[in-house]
Design a protein around this motif. Structure first.
Motif, mmCIF file in Angstrom:
data_model
loop_
_atom_site.group_PDB
_atom_site.id
_atom_site.type_symbol
_atom_site.label_atom_id
_atom_site.label_comp_id
_atom_site.label_asym_id
_atom_site.label_seq_id
_atom_site.Cartn_x
_atom_site.Cartn_y
_atom_site.Cartn_z
ATOM 1 N N CYS A 119 7.743 -0.599 9.722
ATOM 2 C CA CYS A 119 8.063 -0.260 8.328
ATOM 3 C C CYS A 119 7.717 -1.469 7.445
ATOM 4 C CB CYS A 119 9.550 0.035 8.174
ATOM 5 S SG CYS A 119 10.062 1.570 8.961
ATOM 6 N N PHE A 120 7.801 -1.307 6.131
ATOM 7 C CA PHE A 120 7.591 -2.444 5.236
ATOM 8 C C PHE A 120 8.694 -3.472 5.446
ATOM 9 C CE2 PHE A 120 5.341 0.354 1.915
ATOM 10 C CZ PHE A 120 4.099 -0.148 2.254
ATOM 11 N N GLY A 121 8.328 -4.756 5.422
ATOM 12 C CA GLY A 121 9.340 -5.811 5.374
ATOM 13 C C GLY A 121 9.857 -5.911 3.947
ATOM 14 N N THR A 122 10.909 -6.735 3.746
ATOM 15 C CA THR A 122 11.526 -6.780 2.412
ATOM 16 C C THR A 122 10.536 -7.214 1.328
ATOM 17 O OG1 THR A 122 13.558 -7.373 3.508
ATOM 18 C CG2 THR A 122 13.517 -7.663 1.132
ATOM 19 N N GLN A 123 9.801 -8.323 1.584
ATOM 20 C CA GLN A 123 8.885 -8.815 0.543
ATOM 21 C C GLN A 123 7.823 -7.782 0.195
ATOM 22 O OE1 GLN A 123 8.964 -11.287 -1.609
ATOM 23 N NE2 GLN A 123 10.985 -11.504 -0.680
ATOM 24 N N GLU A 124 7.302 -7.144 1.225
ATOM 25 C CA GLU A 124 6.237 -6.173 0.981
ATOM 26 C C GLU A 124 6.776 -4.975 0.183
ATOM 27 O OE1 GLU A 124 4.215 -4.999 4.554
ATOM 28 O OE2 GLU A 124 2.295 -4.808 3.514
ATOM 29 N N MET A 125 8.041 -4.651 0.419
ATOM 30 C CA MET A 125 8.647 -3.544 -0.324
ATOM 31 C C MET A 125 8.843 -3.948 -1.787
ATOM 32 S SD MET A 125 9.639 -0.415 -0.042
ATOM 33 C CE MET A 125 10.444 0.667 -1.228
ATOM 34 N N ASP A 152 1.365 -8.680 -2.816
ATOM 35 C CA ASP A 152 0.445 -7.883 -2.005
ATOM 36 C C ASP A 152 0.735 -6.403 -2.183
ATOM 37 O OD1 ASP A 152 -1.263 -9.638 -0.889
ATOM 38 O OD2 ASP A 152 0.029 -10.116 0.831
ATOM 39 N N SER A 153 0.803 -5.971 -3.431
ATOM 40 C CA SER A 153 1.101 -4.548 -3.616
ATOM 41 C C SER A 153 -0.155 -3.724 -3.369
ATOM 42 C CB SER A 153 1.608 -4.299 -5.026
ATOM 43 O OG SER A 153 0.512 -4.027 -5.851
ATOM 44 N N VAL A 154 0.042 -2.459 -3.084
ATOM 45 C CA VAL A 154 -1.046 -1.548 -2.736
ATOM 46 C C VAL A 154 -2.108 -1.481 -3.839
ATOM 47 C CG1 VAL A 154 0.168 0.474 -3.674
ATOM 48 C CG2 VAL A 154 -1.478 0.800 -1.849
ATOM 49 N N LEU A 207 -3.343 -4.021 -5.368
ATOM 50 C CA LEU A 207 -4.222 -5.196 -5.347
ATOM 51 C C LEU A 207 -4.899 -5.427 -4.005
ATOM 52 C CD1 LEU A 207 -2.008 -7.818 -7.258
ATOM 53 C CD2 LEU A 207 -3.768 -6.311 -8.174
ATOM 54 N N THR A 208 -4.341 -4.895 -2.926
ATOM 55 C CA THR A 208 -4.877 -5.228 -1.608
ATOM 56 C C THR A 208 -6.170 -4.453 -1.332
ATOM 57 O OG1 THR A 208 -3.417 -3.550 -0.677
ATOM 58 C CG2 THR A 208 -2.657 -5.828 -0.554
ATOM 59 N N ASN A 209 -6.871 -4.892 -0.320
ATOM 60 C CA ASN A 209 -8.106 -4.224 0.115
ATOM 61 C C ASN A 209 -8.079 -4.113 1.638
ATOM 62 O OD1 ASN A 209 -9.836 -3.646 -2.179
ATOM 63 N ND2 ASN A 209 -10.002 -5.864 -2.479
ATOM 64 N N GLY A 210 -9.052 -3.409 2.186
ATOM 65 C CA GLY A 210 -9.272 -3.392 3.641
ATOM 66 C C GLY A 210 -8.098 -2.834 4.429
ATOM 67 N N GLU A 211 -7.849 -3.465 5.603
ATOM 68 C CA GLU A 211 -6.854 -2.933 6.544
ATOM 69 C C GLU A 211 -5.428 -2.942 5.963
ATOM 70 O OE1 GLU A 211 -7.236 -1.122 9.233
ATOM 71 O OE2 GLU A 211 -9.350 -1.310 8.699
ATOM 72 N N THR A 212 -5.086 -4.019 5.239
ATOM 73 C CA THR A 212 -3.733 -4.100 4.663
ATOM 74 C C THR A 212 -3.503 -2.919 3.732
ATOM 75 O OG1 THR A 212 -3.916 -6.479 4.705
ATOM 76 C CG2 THR A 212 -2.163 -5.589 3.338
ATOM 77 N N TRP A 213 -4.501 -2.663 2.869
ATOM 78 C CA TRP A 213 -4.373 -1.555 1.916
ATOM 79 C C TRP A 213 -4.228 -0.219 2.664
ATOM 80 C CZ3 TRP A 213 -7.987 2.451 1.381
ATOM 81 C CH2 TRP A 213 -7.638 3.385 0.395
ATOM 82 N N LYS A 214 -5.043 -0.036 3.719
ATOM 83 C CA LYS A 214 -4.997 1.244 4.452
ATOM 84 C C LYS A 214 -3.616 1.468 5.066
ATOM 85 C CE LYS A 214 -9.879 1.691 5.258
ATOM 86 N NZ LYS A 214 -11.025 1.313 6.021
ATOM 87 N N ARG A 215 -3.053 0.405 5.651
ATOM 88 C CA ARG A 215 -1.729 0.527 6.274
ATOM 89 C C ARG A 215 -0.674 0.860 5.204
ATOM 90 N NH1 ARG A 215 2.055 -3.184 6.344
ATOM 91 N NH2 ARG A 215 0.606 -4.851 5.850
ATOM 92 N N GLN A 216 -0.775 0.184 4.060
ATOM 93 C CA GLN A 216 0.217 0.444 3.002
ATOM 94 C C GLN A 216 0.145 1.888 2.515
ATOM 95 O OE1 GLN A 216 -0.871 -2.705 0.286
ATOM 96 N NE2 GLN A 216 0.577 -4.151 1.201
ATOM 97 N N ARG A 217 -1.063 2.406 2.361
ATOM 98 C CA ARG A 217 -1.182 3.800 1.899
ATOM 99 C C ARG A 217 -0.626 4.774 2.946
ATOM 100 N NH1 ARG A 217 -3.929 5.269 -3.246
ATOM 101 N NH2 ARG A 217 -3.660 7.357 -2.440
ATOM 102 N N LYS A 254 12.848 6.943 1.221
ATOM 103 C CA LYS A 254 11.743 7.544 1.975
ATOM 104 C C LYS A 254 10.726 6.469 2.383
ATOM 105 C CE LYS A 254 8.791 10.725 3.346
ATOM 106 N NZ LYS A 254 8.956 11.295 4.687
ATOM 107 N N ILE A 255 10.359 5.618 1.422
ATOM 108 C CA ILE A 255 9.331 4.613 1.722
ATOM 109 C C ILE A 255 9.870 3.551 2.683
ATOM 110 C CG2 ILE A 255 7.859 2.826 0.706
ATOM 111 C CD1 ILE A 255 7.727 4.642 -1.815
ATOM 112 N N MET A 256 11.136 3.180 2.511
ATOM 113 C CA MET A 256 11.686 2.128 3.376
ATOM 114 C C MET A 256 11.926 2.605 4.804
ATOM 115 S SD MET A 256 14.201 0.265 0.640
ATOM 116 C CE MET A 256 14.945 -0.963 1.707
ATOM 117 N N THR A 257 12.027 3.906 4.995
ATOM 118 C CA THR A 257 12.321 4.391 6.349
ATOM 119 C C THR A 257 11.100 5.039 7.016
ATOM 120 O OG1 THR A 257 13.107 6.482 5.408
ATOM 121 C CG2 THR A 257 14.780 4.827 5.904
#
Ligand code: HEM
Length: 449
Positions: free
Chosen positions: A248-254, A85-87, A89-99, A236-239
């Motif tokens: 924050c991102f969980g391990t898998q999402e990171m 589920d990397s940024v 490939l994702t769409n919609g709300e998940t993608w917005k949160r990741q960005r 920076k991204i993990m914190t």
């Protein structure tokens, strides 16, 4: 001499031949007339897709109504096992949160912080190349190595020689070699009876890469917990918590995000730099100008990069002629009308930086290499409306600013130390793999200055 361009196919070919050409290479499968068309429809018994090659249409899809044209699931098919589920490939709300979490790591101010790591990678590349001075070398190999080094140093503060980094690099290469169907899948809704893209090997390779990245992330999480983590992109991204949810991102999402940073960040820059080196060998007068300009890097501070202006113009021109991401695919979520034509729901919309950057009705001398064009009226207008090497709109490349520092810096450092010369009978032929590459590599002689 003009920069190499693939020969287009004849206007009319059978569907079977078209699919065969497609499988071979996305660029030479297209007819010459696409370089003048505003829009083209690919209609076959199996699928329908539309290439849009007019700035207004591209603007509608990428900038004005991006939510109505999400990323097409077809592209994801081949990459999902690796990128999850990397940024990308994702769409919609998940993608917005990741960005929301990722974007702050790439903001202007942070670039300055990552600069020393980029510079070290550039210096390491120069040192490696000194060992090959006088020889004919394959440039994509050299630039891939350098760009991968940049990513590892900026993300995790480790060089590419680091045991895990080197393994990730190797395994990614194997993964990409096993992805020949990606192009085809982008345009064609793959029927169920076609063997799935993820052969067993590819899947295993993806798992190995993800396991290696997981190790790096676990190690980093420990350092963050004990307050000893270096101040790099990973920390920076993990914190960074999502400002809306506080999570924050969980391990898998990171792991998913690191995989895409590595892939999107090194393949693209490597392709762009290798083509730029070829262009420099083709136009030695430009190479000499850049080499002289690179003396400003005697003071290798971040601000020096703003002084290598010619290098930036050349790199920008290389990104126009050889955009590393040659085509992008979106999906129409509702029926549309483009240029008076009905576009059905579910149609694939293809945006081609390759064709837009050479659109004959827009650009002056579109197939010529001319880094001075960026200061002409035509060049400025086209840069605003018909130049999208990093895409545009909310889904624009997160690494665009990063890449525009990295590219000119590496280029300047290389040309300051070496001269690159053409080798007879080795004219590269551009083909579209995951990025625009040369069919048989880019071979040049490297001479120490
Ligand atoms: C010359 C170098 C580069 C080029 C030409 C480039 C080009 C692109 C393009 C065209 C896209 C959009 C793809 C699409 O919508 O289908 C993209 C997305 C992306 N790029 Fe880059 N890129 C480059 C370097 C980098 C670097 C250095 C990084 C990170 C360190 C990076 C990270 C990303 C990410 C995370 C996305 C996904 C963004 C999203 O979908 O929201 N890229 N890139």
């Amino acid at each position: 001499m003009k920069p190499p361009k693939p020969t287009s196919r004849p206007d009319k070919v059978s569907l079977w031949r078209y699919l065969k050409l497609f499988r071979k290479d996305l660029l030479s499968a297209q007819p010459q007339r696409l370089y003048r068309a505003w829009m083209a429809e690919f209609r076959t018994p199996f699928f329908r897709s539309y290439m849009i090659n007019q700035p207004e249409l591209v603007e509608t899809v990428l900038k004005q109504r991006p939510d109505d044209f999400p990323k097409s699931g077809r592209i994801s098919e081949g990459l999902r096992p690796l990128l999850g589920d990397s940024v990308f490939l994702t769409n919609g709300e998940t993608w917005k949160r990741q960005r929301r979490i990722i974007d702050p790591a790439f903001e202007g101010g942070r670039l300055k912080d990552t600069f020393p790591a980029m510079l070290e990678a550039a210096q390491a590349c120069v040192t490696r190349l000194k060992g090959q001075a006088g020889q004919v070398i394959e440039c994509e190999e050299v630039t891939s190595h350098a760009a991968a080094d940049v990513i590892f140093r900026t993300l995790f503060s480790v060089p590419i020689e680091h045991e895990v980094a080197a393994q990730v690099f190797e395994k990614f290469r194997a993964y990409q070699r096993q992805q020949p169907l990606l192009n085809l899948a982008a345009f064609i809704p793959v029927p169920k009876w076609v063997p799935r893209l993820h052969a067993r090997n590819t899947r295993r390779n993806a798992q190995d890469i993800r396991a290696l990245i997981s190790g790096l992330i676990a190690e980093r999480a420990d350092l963050i917990a004990t307050g000893q983590a270096p101040d790099d992109l990973a920390t920076k991204i993990m914190t960074t918590p999502d400002p809306e949810t506080g999570h924050c991102f969980g391990t898998q999402e990171m792991v998913d995000q690191v995989a895409i940073f590595f892939l999107a960040g090194h393949e693209t820059s490597a392709s762009a730099l290798a083509w730029t080196l070829y262009l420099m060998a083709l136009y030695p007068e430009w190479q000499e100008k850049l080499s002289a300009e690179a003396d400003t890097l005697n003071d290798p501070s971040f601000s020096a990069v703003s002084r290598v202006k010619l290098s930036r113009d050349v790199f920008r021109e290389a990104l126009r002629l050889y955009p590393p991401v040659p085509m992008m695919v979106r999906e129409a979520t509702c029926p549309e009308q483009f240029r008076g034509r009905d576009i059905p729901k579910g149609a694939q919309i293809v945006i081609s930086p390759w064709h837009l950057h050479r659109q004959e009705r827009l650009w002056d001398r579109p197939d010529d290499f001319d880094p001075t064009r960026w200061s002409t009226e035509n060049g400025k207008t086209c840069q605003r409306h018909a130049y999208i090497p990093f895409s545009a709109g909310p889904r624009v490349c997160t690494g665009a600013g990063f890449a525009m520092v990295e590219g000119p810096l590496l280029l300047s450092m290389l040309l300051r130390n070496f001269r690159f010369e053409l080798v007879e009978d080795r004219t590269p032929v551009p083909v579209a793999h995951l990025t625009v590459r040369s069919k048989d590599g880019i071979w040049l002689r490297v001479v120490e200055r």
